[in-house]
Design a protein around this motif. Sequence first.
Motif: not given
Length: 323
Positions: A14, A16, A195, A202
């Motif tokens: 994701e 971020h 991650k 996120g």
Amino acid sequence: MALRSLTGIKPTGEIHLGNYLGAIRPGLALQDRYTAYYFVADYHALTSVMDPQELRLASRTIAATFLAFGLDPSSHVLFMQSAVPEVCELTWILSCQIPPGVLDRGHAVKAARDAGRDINVGTWMYPVLMAADILLYDSDVVPVGSDQRQHVEVARDIAIKVNHRYGDGTLRVPEVSIQEQGAAIPGLDGRKMSKSYQNVIGLWQNPKKLRKQIMRIVTDSRGVDDPKDPDSDTTFQLYALFAEPEAVADLRQAYLQGGLGYGHAKAALFEVLNEHLALPRDHFHHWMDHPSDLDDVLDAGAVRARAAARETLDRVRSRVGLK
Ligand code: AMP
């Protein structure tokens, strides 16, 4: 020739807040002064992402993220790394210039080994591919978070060595640019947001989830009335990167004197962050919902990136004796 900057993000997991503050925001701030090259590092992601669907989606997410935060594709260049396969040829040429010890010391390899993860030759070669990314586009400056300093320095060292061996001007020697603010953004558990630590905030979750995630930030056990240390607290550090200076000063004061609970500080962080992300979030969803518009931007970027890459590669091939 206009000065060039280069920013790349790997489409794994994701996207971020650390990526945004360490690379995207400083990278986009260079649009006024540089011709900026932004790329989605999908070749790099292949070292760990083995699911094609996941890779495609994550790659498009990164491209849409750059656009959502204001990348102007009419003046700057946004492209997929793999749309310019010339980077693989340069990777080979550069790999013939460095001793293997440099790669053994690479922090991606070290981190993978420390975490007990299997590595592949791609992970080991990561710094050479990254050097090729940087050098292929004749980059003058590379804005990164402090975790990437080592890789940009490898690129510099290779360029200096190649120039010494094959003549000045074979490769442009890049400068690393690390923002004082945003160099190492802490994650939910206070370690570097990453991650691989699963401690990220996120960028593109809905406000409800964003609030929930912020409420999970780990704090010490001081109660509402206790004075608190703003500088060692993740919530405060993140707040300071988004709020107006006056509001930051007020919150600092409230921490120092006590009477304000961490829950309130987190609520204040949520408000300021959610406001900051609201418009980019709409833009992001617009780009994700219009795939052919996104493809048009990426295709045009690939044409420009490839032309720049061809120039460098032709020069390098000729200098090293390949034609
Ligand atoms: P990656 O996600 O490893 O491809 O990193 C993309 C960019 O985000 C690089 O320039 C990193 O230095 C930057 N970055 C990643 N995590 C952080 C963090 N916690 N703080 C600051 N910059 C970061």
